[in-house]
Scaffold this motif. Sequence first.
Motif, short mmCIF file in Angstrom:
data_model
loop_
_atom_site.label_atom_id
_atom_site.label_comp_id
_atom_site.label_asym_id
_atom_site.label_seq_id
_atom_site.Cartn_x
_atom_site.Cartn_y
_atom_site.Cartn_z
N LYS A 1 -3.51 12.82 -1.75
CA LYS A 1 -4.26 11.79 -0.80
C LYS A 1 -4.70 10.75 -1.49
O LYS A 1 -5.96 10.70 -1.26
N SER B 1 0.73 -1.21 0.05
CA SER B 1 0.18 -0.05 0.05
C SER B 1 0.87 1.23 0.01
O SER B 1 1.81 1.32 0.68
N TYR B 2 0.39 2.18 -0.89
CA TYR B 2 1.18 3.45 -0.69
C TYR B 2 0.13 4.79 -0.89
O TYR B 2 -0.80 4.73 -1.62
N MET B 3 0.48 5.60 0.00
CA MET B 3 -0.12 6.79 -0.09
C MET B 3 0.19 8.02 -0.80
O MET B 3 1.40 8.35 -0.58
N SER C 1 -3.50 0.40 -3.09
CA SER C 1 -3.00 -0.93 -2.46
C SER C 1 -2.97 -1.99 -3.44
O SER C 1 -3.99 -1.85 -4.38
N LEU D 1 -4.99 6.85 -2.04
CA LEU D 1 -4.40 5.43 -1.40
C LEU D 1 -4.38 4.48 -2.33
O LEU D 1 -5.38 4.13 -3.05
N ASP E 1 -12.80 7.42 2.87
CA ASP E 1 -12.17 6.70 1.99
C ASP E 1 -13.32 6.79 0.95
O ASP E 1 -14.27 5.94 1.02
#
Length: 242
Positions: free
Chosen positions: A115, A108-110, A119, A117, A194
């Motif tokens: 902003k 996962s990477y933000m 994943s 996300l 989200d």
Amino acid sequence: MAPNDPRLPGGGGYPIDVYTPTAAAAARGADNYVTAETDFGPAETNFWHGVDTTLNARTPYGLTLQVGTSTGHATIDTCGSVVNIDNPDRRNCRVVDPFETTLRGSVSYMVPKVKVLISSALRSQPAIQLTANLNVPNPVVQSLLGRLPPGGLATGTTTVALLDATHRVYASTRRNQVDMRFAKVFHFGRRRADIGVDLLNTNDPTAYESEYSYTAANGGTWFNPTTILGPRFMRFNFTLNY
């Protein structure tokens, strides 16, 4: 004899020993006697050889990674005692599975500033081992055995397993599943929302037809998938944390 079929081990045609009690033996009631297995032979062997590995990483740049693998095989051997107590059939008294590897991972990477996300989850599993049950008409059994099996009817059938610990068949491919998720993150004070979309991209079979037809060509529908893991689809979602 197993049917001739290129999908069976060695193309089929191998002999299968089937044990069945006489009518007199089948009519006897149970007479339980509890004792140590070693009174009848060596104790069973049951072990697993392999390696499990898991790696976790969390970077200061918002990247989280987890990767794992399990590789090994199991061995079960009851030939020294069970065949002397329960059934002389040795077909499955020793089972040595091949080495198999399962892979699993997630990342996962933000994405900063925007902003978002991103994943993903990955799972790769070994091919499924199949079963094949042949329903043999009892007149055929009677011609080989000289009698009907206990409780069997002349119009009925007797189920014979075509595959065992020595004769194995596996599905042609591994089961690979890769799931992706993209979500926009919103913050409202101490609350977080989200809004995202999930992408799932596999439809690998998870079960196969086990009945091998005695009369239909090539076993009928044997080896046809009966259930699948999950079709490819897109799913929208909304999550609120407070």
